[in-house]
Design a protein around this motif. Structure first.
Motif: not given
Lengths: 284, 836
Positions: B23-30, B299-302, B331-333, B335-342
């Protein structure tokens, strides 16, 4: 019904005493040695008569000397925990039976010629060592079981602690008693109950024991009040605990006392033997 | 952020560390979002931690990515920080909002709340954890008994007997909280099913053991509760049943995912056998049917429902730091940032750097999960966590992986390639292959023994090495892995027992049907006269065989681990000829008699062996039968002696020192020899210990099959040597855990004394304290004079390992009173007063 896990090789589980070690191996060796010495004595053509100075006498003497030196090394073997496949039990077994064979070998070596000289002194010392050793074998065979029965499952430290606990209880319980009675209890508590001479220790008689005396005094009084009864009961317990410890000390003393003859006599024997050998070669 | 009537980008279910962070990250990303929490406060799990609890931040090498701060500290401080920071981030939170159903599909999910309202979201992040679904006590609970599954405030209870069941972190922290203040007068007992604290953090275990050492807490290992009544609890311990007063039970035995709710998300239903059931292939799928399995995730928690993501404990990550990182990542995933590594990527990258082929971490993990049998049911996320504590190593063809007699308690799995086991130590060319996907080294894990054989890579091989703790955790959390390891170890034990000529194919039927059963001390496994036809193998512990003669049980035999029994009735179809019961808490493998019979038919050599063994047993049975008239006292005596030995730990011993007190003259030469063979300190106390019928069990190591001392050794310094000896190596840190864990009191803590003058200087010059252990005062004086500080370390018998001639205590006994016996010989010692 079931099958055991495979047995592990090479575990020293031979459960037998030093006397029967390996089916009396050393007894047989000693007996054979004695028979050989006896047969040799009967058939050796020694002129004018059997004598320590004859060729056969020297043979027996050398064997006996080597045996005595080796036997006396048991004390070193016992204390030197070196590596290797030796067992002290085997050594003890050999020590006992080869030591006894000396009675025959050394006596034959004398040619039955005894007198008041250094040679006979060595012989006498050797017989003393062997006699004390015989006593040792007897007590080693008989007393351990009694030692085990007497101690129950208590260790020495536990016995002493138990006595100390009783003493503390007695000290507290004696507070309400009359002066004369409490003096008796204090006298018993003050006394070192184990101080005794060698004889007292060996015979387990402690006539001066103040705990026993205090008990006797309490027993004479037929109308004990509650405090006195409690003290008398504690004194009984103390006497019983003392008896167990003293019995333990007696048994340990009986198991050990012969060593006070065996070891010094061995040292004296080695000295006398040296004199015997040196004198024989000097005055030959 | 859209209104509640509109549709948000993401609905986050659950406000634990994972949900909060998301939630915090979603809020931060708008990103428009809503955080749904079923209680009236945030982060219920942490909120429910007991007051003042110190929250740890492990694993320490993992970086924290979340927008919220988190560091080890008090519960209150952490909650305050999160509440404040979430408020500052202007996250959209909805309290008292328990989700009861999720419907729809990616792009438009409908979440129905308990209060009747609905929330619409394009994506759903499930972060509901597993705490809502605690594992319940399985024993009967009597009326009026208090059993609770959480502890809010340990200060609430005074003067109570409290039993905490479960020695994971939660249980240990509860127990320590309850016992922390002696003024409260609580008598706290913590109960653990196994010998090890596999799931607890090391710091917690150490603190618990320290408290136990101070006598403020009672720790019962290898114990389970068998009944809870008002005011009393009944334990089933290694040595039998124990009753204790108990006013309150706090059960902290972990929790399982709230599966029904999760599975039903977006599922279609159908009628099956009159019940509403989820249609296969719909809803969120789990990795297996096990109660404690986790949802299957990408791997993206889906999850298997596109658009529904699962993070946190429900995804298999129970640690706060992991959860918070995942909240950020998901939240990054989205938002479309699928290249983010854990966040643990760099750690794993480094671990896999030496493997050939330059594959990515994900590719390696996929390969391990696909190839290694015991890892197949783990989710990628669980696999990641496991690999953080493990190693992946590459071996060239022919390279040695480990050597026979190497110490080692880790377990290996072959991810790629195969290995060869050198089964004959004398001839390295005789090998047995172990193929791709299988495990090896599991014996070291289970028994702590040294490696039994040298293993080489047969071709270029990638092997995973799981440390003892990682492997135990794997077995505890992944039932499929536990089953697989069990199966392999049963198979290998049978192969070893029945000897050569057998292959694993021969045993397949038996192993398939084998069941591992735990037996209480004294539990009857086979009843004399019964008609059942199973065969048993003792895996751990030991059993006694008895025959009833005139209503009297007569001791026939004692069987240690590695023996089998029950085959007699199977082979000749007779009734059971004797009763078999466990001597101590034991584990047996039961397999059906007909399968055993079929194996014997196929393998005549094995049949021959079984018949030979049987003949010997039958002889003893006949002997007992025929002499039953004249038995009486002698048999009783024999039975009692045997019972005494079992009571004194010989039941679990592999090699024990006994003293025949009809021969012992009390010279203590055994103790002296022991001290002189090992650094001047004796490892045995001859006089202490129990005695029965002149057979004395001195205080000296029994070299237990499953040593209690090994259970909690922080540096893993206690090992088992090639001759079965349990020894402590030089890495001992002197913590004293083993001394406390040993039920026989055979471990002492002492500093290595200075060197004594030699024997001859003592004999002729009277120098030094002489043979044996020097007095404490001499050692102290000498140590002070030398000016060197020598630390106290744990000291125990090592069976004179490495000393030619074997145990010094036995070699140095002048009368033959001291003997060492193993389980296979101890019967003959018990027969001192011979029955015949």
């Amino acid at each position: 019904m079931a099958t055991l896990a495979p047995e592990k090789a090479g575990r020293p589980t031979d459960h037998e005493s030093f006397l029967v070690h390996k089916r009396f191996r050393w007894l047989w060796i000693a007996v054979l040695l004695c028979i050989a010495a006896g047969v040799g004595y009967a058939y050796a053509d020694v002129k004018p008569r059997p004598n320590g100075g004859s060729w056969y006498g020297y043979t027996l003497g050398t064997i006996a000397l080597l045996l005595i030196v080796w036997l006396s090394l048991l004390g070193v073997r016992k204390r030197a925990m070196t590596e290797g496949r030796w067992s002290l039990k085997a050594w003890t077994s050999a020590h006992v039976y080869l030591g006894l064979s000396l009675v025959v070998i050394a006596t034959l070596h004398t040619g039955f010629q005894l007198g008041w000289n250094i040679h006979t002194l060595a012989y006498a010392l050797m017989m003393l060592v062997i006699a004390s050793g015989l006593y040792g074998i007897t007590v080693y065979a008989k007393l351990p079981e009694k030692l085990s029965n007497n101690r129950g499952e208590m260790s020495k430290r536990q016995m002493v602690e138990s006595l100390a606990a009783l003493d503390r209880q007695l000290d507290a319980a004696a507070q309400p008693l009359a002066r004369e009675e409490s003096d008796r209890v204090i006298a018993a508590l003050e006394q070192d109950p184990f101080r005794a001479g060698v004889l007292a220790r060996l015979t387990n008689s402690y006539p001066g024991c103040r705990t026993a005396r205090a008990l006797k005094d309490f027993a004479r009084d037929h109308e004990l009040d509650a405090h006195e009864q409690r003290v008398a009961g504690l004194l009984h317990k103390r006497a019983a605990q003392l008896a167990q410890i003293r019995r333990q000390m007696q048994l340990r003393a009986l198991l050990d006392v012969w060593l006070y003859v065996h070891i010094p006599a061995t040292v004296a024997l080695l000295g006398a033997l040296t004199a015997h050998v040196v004198s024989v070669f000097f005055y030959w | 952020m859209a209104g509640t009537d509109g549709i948000v980008d993401v609905a986050i279910v659950g406000s634990g560390p994972a949900g909060l962070s998301a939630a915090a990250h979603a809020a931060a990303k708008g990103m428009s979002h809503v955080l749904l929490e079923k209680t009236d406060h945030l982060s219920d799990t942490i909120y429910k931690y007991q007051k003042g609890k110190h929250v740890m931040a492990t694993p320490s090498h993992l970086v924290l990515r979340a927008d919220l701060d988190f560091d080890a500290g008090k519960r209150e401080a952490i909650l305050d920080t999160w509440n404040r920071q979430l408020g500052e981030a202007q996250a959209n939170v909805m309290l008292n909002a328990e989700v009861t159903a999720i419907e729809g599909a990616a792009g438009d999910f409908k979440l129905t709340l308990k209060n009747g309202r609905t929330v619409r979201a394009k994506a759903v992040v499930m972060a509901i954890g597993t705490q809502g679904n605690p594992n319940l006590v399985r024993c009967p609970v009597g009326e009026g008994a208090v059993v609770q599954y959480q502890l809010d405030d340990p200060g609430e209870y005074v003067d109570e007997h409290i039993v905490v069941i479960g020695a994971g972190d939660a249980g240990i922290e509860n127990a320590m909280g309850l016992a922390a203040d002696p003024q409260q007068g609580n008598k706290v007992t913590i109960v653990n099913r196994s010998r090890d604290f596999a799931t607890a953090k090391a710091a917690n275990v150490q603190a618990l053991l320290a408290m136990e050492g101070e006598g403020r807490i009672t720790v019962m290992l290898e114990t389970t509760a068998s009944a809870i009544n008002q005011g009393e609890i009944v334990f089933d311990t290694r040595d039998g049943e124990v009753r204790a007063p108990c006013d309150r039970v706090i059960a902290r035995m972990g929790s399982a995912p709230p599966r029904a709710f999760v599975e039903a998300a977006c599922a279609e239903f159908e009628e099956r056998e009159g019940k509403r059931a989820i249609k296969a292939g719909t809803g969120i799928a789990f990795t297996s049917a096990d109660r404690v399995a986790y949802p299957r995730l990408t791997p993206t928690f889906e999850s298997t429902v596109p658009g529904i993501y699962v993070i946190g404990a429900l995804a298999g990550y129970p640690l706060i730091k992991h959860c918070m990182n995942q909240g950020h990542d998901v939240i990054e995933f989205l938002a479309g940032n699928t290249s983010l590594k854990p966040a643990d990527e760099p750690i794993l990258e480094e671990k896999f750097a030496d493997l050939p082929g330059k594959q990515s971490v994900d590719e390696w993990l996929a390969l391990f999960g696909r190839n290694v049998v015991i890892l197949q049911e783990l989710s990628t996320l669980q696999l990641r966590e496991l690999m953080l504590d493990s190693d992946a190593r590459y071996f060239k063809a022919g390279e040695v992986i480990f050597t026979r007699n190497d110490p080692g308690s880790s377990m290996f799995a072959i991810a790629q390639g195969s290995v060869a086991v050198e089964v004959n130590p004398k001839d390295p060319s005789v090998t047995v292959p172990i193929g791709e996907g299988l495990i090896f080294g599991e014996v070291g894990l289970i028994s702590g023994r040294r490696r039994g054989a040298t293993i080489r890579a047969a071709e270029p091989t990638i092997a995973l090495e799981f440390s003892r703790n990682a492997a135990l955790k794997l077995l505890a959390t992944a039932p499929s892995a536990a089953r697989a390891v069990n199966r392999i170890s049963i198979e290998r034990q049978l192969l070893q027992m029945f000897g050569s000529g057998l292959t694993s194919e021969d045993l397949e039927e038996i192993v398939e049907a084998a069941v591992v059963e735990d037996k209480r001390a004294g539990e009857v496994i086979i009843e004399e006269g019964a008609d059942d036809k199973d065969v048993f193998v003792i895996r751990r512990g030991s059993v006694v065989v008895e025959k009833s003669i005139g209503g009297h049980p007569v001791f026939l035999n004692y069987l240690p681990a590695g023996s089998y029994f029950g085959e007699m009735a199977v082979i000749d179809g007779s009734k059971r000829t004797a009763t078999v019961k466990s001597a101590i808490k034991s584990q047996v493998v039961r397999f059906p008699g007909d399968a055993f019979n079929r194996l014997l038919e196929r393998k005549p050599a094995l049949r021959e062996k079984a018949l030979t063994d049987m003949a010997a047993r039958r002889k003893l049975n006949a002997f007992v039968e025929e002499r039953k008239e004249s038995f009486g006292d002698a048999a009783d005596y024999h039975s009692q002696t045997a019972q005494f030995l079992v009571d004194n730990g010989i039941g679990e011993a592999t090699d024990v020192l006994l003293i025949d007190e009809t021969l012992c003259v009390g010279c203590d030469n055994c103790e002296k020899a022991c001290a002189d063979s090992h650094d001047g300190l004796s490892r045995l106390d001859r006089e202490a210990g129990r005695t029965y019928a002149h057979l004395h069990v001195p205080t000296s190591c029994r070299h237990c099959e499953h040593p209690h001392c090994m259970a909690d050794c922080p540096p893993n310094a206690i090992k088992r040597g090639p001759d079965g000896e349990v020894f402590i190596d030089e890495t001992c840190i002197g913590c004293g855990n083993c001394q406390r864990n040993c039920p026989y009191g055979v471990i002492r803590m002492d500093a290595k004394p200075p060197k004594k003058p030699g024997l001859l200087s003592w004999m002729f010059l009277g120098l030094g304290p002489g043979p044996g252990e020097a007095s404490y005062s001499w050692r102290k004086k000498k140590a002070e004079a030398s000016g060197k500080e020598v630390p106290k370390v744990a000291i125990k018998c090592d069976m004179c390992s490495g000393i030619e001639g074997g145990p010094a205590c036995v070699r140095a006994c002048p009368t033959g009173a001291a003997i060492r016996v193993g389980p296979e010989k101890f019967l003959s010692v018990a027969q001192i007063g011979k029955v015949g």
